[in-house]
Design an enzyme around this catalytic site. Sequence first.
Site, PDB file in Angstrom:
ATOM      1  N   LYS A   1      19.474   0.361  -0.492  1.00 64.72           N
ATOM      2  CA  LYS A   1      20.063  -0.696  -0.294  1.00 64.72           C
ATOM      3  C   LYS A   1      21.663  -0.513  -0.063  1.00 64.72           C
ATOM      4  CE  LYS A   1      16.533  -4.196  -1.207  1.00 64.72           C
ATOM      5  NZ  LYS A   1      16.036  -4.671  -2.483  1.00 64.72           N
TER       6      LYS A   1
ATOM      7  N   LYS B   1      17.911   9.279   2.203  1.00 61.34           N
ATOM      8  CA  LYS B   1      16.888   8.501   1.307  1.00 61.34           C
ATOM      9  C   LYS B   1      17.605   6.943   1.670  1.00 61.34           C
ATOM     10  CE  LYS B   1      15.359   7.695  -3.107  1.00 61.34           C
ATOM     11  NZ  LYS B   1      13.887   7.422  -3.079  1.00 61.34           N
TER      12      LYS B   1
ATOM     13  N   CYS C   1      19.463   8.130 -13.427  1.00 58.22           N
ATOM     14  CA  CYS C   1      18.131   8.415 -12.464  1.00 58.22           C
ATOM     15  C   CYS C   1      18.592   8.720 -11.053  1.00 58.22           C
ATOM     16  CB  CYS C   1      16.948   7.170 -12.465  1.00 58.22           C
ATOM     17  SG  CYS C   1      15.661   7.296 -11.226  1.00 58.22           S
TER      18      CYS C   1
ATOM     19  N   HIS D   1      17.077   6.016  -8.485  1.00 55.10           N
ATOM     20  CA  HIS D   1      17.820   4.617  -8.698  1.00 55.10           C
ATOM     21  C   HIS D   1      19.154   4.283  -8.980  1.00 55.10           C
ATOM     22  CE1 HIS D   1      13.050   4.346  -9.294  1.00 55.10           C
ATOM     23  NE2 HIS D   1      13.491   3.337  -8.611  1.00 55.10           N
TER      24      HIS D   1
ATOM     25  N   CYS E   1      13.166   4.889 -17.635  1.00 57.68           N
ATOM     26  CA  CYS E   1      13.999   4.471 -16.265  1.00 57.68           C
ATOM     27  C   CYS E   1      13.239   3.158 -15.910  1.00 57.68           C
ATOM     28  CB  CYS E   1      14.125   5.391 -15.285  1.00 57.68           C
ATOM     29  SG  CYS E   1      14.498   4.536 -13.535  1.00 57.68           S
TER      30      CYS E   1
ATOM     31  N   CYS F   1      11.997   3.536 -12.079  1.00 57.59           N
ATOM     32  CA  CYS F   1      10.464   4.441 -12.053  1.00 57.59           C
ATOM     33  C   CYS F   1       9.311   3.737 -12.763  1.00 57.59           C
ATOM     34  CB  CYS F   1      10.886   5.698 -12.365  1.00 57.59           C
ATOM     35  SG  CYS F   1      12.221   6.592 -11.475  1.00 57.59           S
TER      36      CYS F   1
ATOM     37  N   HIS G   1       9.449  -1.695   3.614  1.00 59.55           N
ATOM     38  CA  HIS G   1      10.276  -0.805   4.465  1.00 59.55           C
ATOM     39  C   HIS G   1       9.702   0.309   5.157  1.00 59.55           C
ATOM     40  CE1 HIS G   1      10.417   2.712   1.737  1.00 59.55           C
ATOM     41  NE2 HIS G   1      10.572   1.947   0.585  1.00 59.55           N
TER      42      HIS G   1
ATOM     43  N   HIS H   1       6.996   2.662   3.390  1.00 61.02           N
ATOM     44  CA  HIS H   1       5.652   2.192   3.147  1.00 61.02           C
ATOM     45  C   HIS H   1       4.545   2.433   4.169  1.00 61.02           C
ATOM     46  CE1 HIS H   1       7.958  -0.390   0.159  1.00 61.02           C
ATOM     47  NE2 HIS H   1       7.382   0.288  -0.636  1.00 61.02           N
TER      48      HIS H   1
HETATM   49  N1  MSP Z   1       3.149   0.938  -7.114  1.00 64.63           N
HETATM   50  C1  MSP Z   1       3.554   2.455  -7.230  1.00 64.63           C
HETATM   51  C2  MSP Z   1       2.037   3.018  -6.690  1.00 64.63           C
HETATM   52  C3  MSP Z   1       0.900   2.842  -7.396  1.00 64.63           C
HETATM   53  S1  MSP Z   1      -0.519   3.442  -6.689  1.00 64.63           S
HETATM   54  C4  MSP Z   1      -1.846   3.382  -7.945  1.00 64.63           C
HETATM   55  C5  MSP Z   1       4.430   2.641  -6.195  1.00 64.63           C
HETATM   56  N2  MSP Z   1       4.764   1.885  -5.245  1.00 64.63           N
HETATM   57  S2  MSP Z   1       6.088   2.144  -4.089  1.00 64.63           S
HETATM   58  O1  MSP Z   1       6.113   0.811  -3.513  1.00 64.63           O
HETATM   59  O2  MSP Z   1       7.257   2.401  -4.841  1.00 64.63           O
HETATM   60  O3  MSP Z   1       5.550   3.212  -3.172  1.00 64.63           O
HETATM   61  C6  MSP Z   1       4.488   2.920  -2.412  1.00 64.63           C
HETATM   62  C7  MSP Z   1       3.949   4.094  -1.576  1.00 64.63           C
HETATM   63  O4  MSP Z   1       4.814   4.157  -0.544  1.00 64.63           O
HETATM   64  C8  MSP Z   1       3.709   5.304  -2.376  1.00 64.63           C
HETATM   65  O5  MSP Z   1       2.894   6.150  -1.764  1.00 64.63           O
HETATM   66  C9  MSP Z   1       5.442   5.940  -1.890  1.00 64.63           C
HETATM   67  O6  MSP Z   1       5.023   7.360  -1.926  1.00 64.63           O
HETATM   68  C10 MSP Z   1       5.680   5.432  -0.549  1.00 64.63           C
HETATM   69  N3  MSP Z   1       6.914   5.512  -0.150  1.00 64.63           N
HETATM   70  C11 MSP Z   1       7.846   4.693  -0.650  1.00 64.63           C
HETATM   71  N4  MSP Z   1       9.021   4.901  -0.129  1.00 64.63           N
HETATM   72  C12 MSP Z   1       8.733   6.073   0.894  1.00 64.63           C
HETATM   73  C13 MSP Z   1       9.459   6.628   1.848  1.00 64.63           C
HETATM   74  N5  MSP Z   1      10.861   6.468   1.896  1.00 64.63           N
HETATM   75  N6  MSP Z   1       8.829   7.450   2.908  1.00 64.63           N
HETATM   76  C14 MSP Z   1       7.541   7.926   2.783  1.00 64.63           C
HETATM   77  N7  MSP Z   1       6.871   6.970   1.684  1.00 64.63           N
HETATM   78  C15 MSP Z   1       7.451   6.444   0.881  1.00 64.63           C
HETATM   79  O7  MSP Z   1       4.950   3.829  -6.199  1.00 64.63           O
END
Ligand code: MSP
Length: 470
Positions: free
Chosen positions: A296, A293, A143, A146, A124, A127, A18, A21
Amino acid sequence: MSKVYITTAIPYVNGVPHIGHAMDYCLADTYARYRELIGDDVRFQAGTDEHGNKIFLKAKELGEPVEDYVSKNAKIFQDFITELGVSYTDFIRTTDASHERLCQEIWKRLKEHIYTDRYEGWYCTGCERYVTEKECQENNGVCPDHQKPYEKLEEDNYYLRISDFKEQIKNAIESDEMLILPDFRKKEVLKLLEDSPDVSISRPRSQLTWGVPVPDDETQVMYVWIDALTNYITVLGYPDENISDWWPATAQFVGKDILRFHAIIWPAILIGLGLPLPKVLVSHGMVLSNGQKMSKSIGNVVDPREVLNRHGIDAFRYFFLRHIDTFADSDFTWDKFEDAYNNELANDLGNLVQRLATLAKKNDIVRGSAKLNLPDDYKELMNNFDFSKAFDLVWERIQGINKKIDEEKPWSLAKNGEREKLESCMSELINELLLANEMLKPFLPNAAEKIAKVFAGPIIPPETPLFPKA
Ligand code: MSP
């Protein structure tokens, strides 16, 4: 020339990317390209986090073999970051056989800091972490991220003795040996560290099957965070190889939600292995969608491919690097995105290039050469990872050039036959644009390359506008 190692958080593959990321990648890529621009040798890791119950359950729900499911999604993530123009040099999947083996080697080397104990408490699955009694109470047992009730767990786990490293981690953070940005997050981390208990680093196989087996114990599987965090060094070949050319990392980019893992557990692992700590942890804010935030259930999740398809890669990077603040939470809305594209990219930059190139061609102007020295204020912001502010500086220059054209009216100079004045005015404007373009390179590499080409030899205006208005 320095060797620079840059890392990004590896996303879970229990879904597709999304727009949130994109933050890690846009920021890390901008920094990587900046360091290359100033002549450094850059290594840049990206990858996917593929173990854990969340992913396993999702594959099961879809009726797909978990191996196929993670491979499919890992490819979607990798394709996405390639489309975003991310200049990564290494891509690691936590299901890579080499990663799993090296991760087990790392476990063995941490042995003296690991012990077994019984865990009873809250967890959780969203998380993938345990929650303290206090946190559970504060959130009324649900949580907040979630919207799922915490589960009560009772199991035997291996623990990493954080207490062995606390003092050293605290000193490293306080002295900025491991710099945490922004500064207010550093303060939060120091507070968290004070109460940080030892952390559980395994799960009984009965609870978690999809993970890296704990060496010499068939009943336990590594907890995802241990397997995930170590990717930053296994991708360099640790512990098989000497990684001192690249480690410690110059900068590790993570979202604020996962800073605590990177600022506490990760340094503990590194100290336990006798490795130095990363020089900087850059913690960015969250991207919100229509002020909320993304979720879905609210139905406000924005598909990054849709944003990419709308106006292309430059518009995507422009919005996320300038209008999404580097450190604070910021909002994406389609209206804001369209405004930024039409009023800024198309009007300020696209028109400027077209206008200057057309004037130059019409009047046979040859660009006088000038050295493109990056300005100090820009370098300072880039060196401090304050990218959205650095991008503002670039834009001020672009707007300044537009203003200067309006004031100096080169077309009048041409009309009045003031050739010498016209040449010096145009050459100054073009050089200013090319300097702004140099500053733009880390942010919008694609557009910057096109602009550089327009002015590279005989000046040729773009046949179609760089940013066609929508
Ligand atoms: N798998 C773990 C990270 C392990 S690193 C050794 C994880 N994955 S995640 O898919 O949830 O998030 C991946 C990255 O995307 C993280 O840096 C997280 O902060 C970032 N983001 C996820 N959603 C986000 C937003 N809505 N906005 C900005 N960054 C976001 O955590």
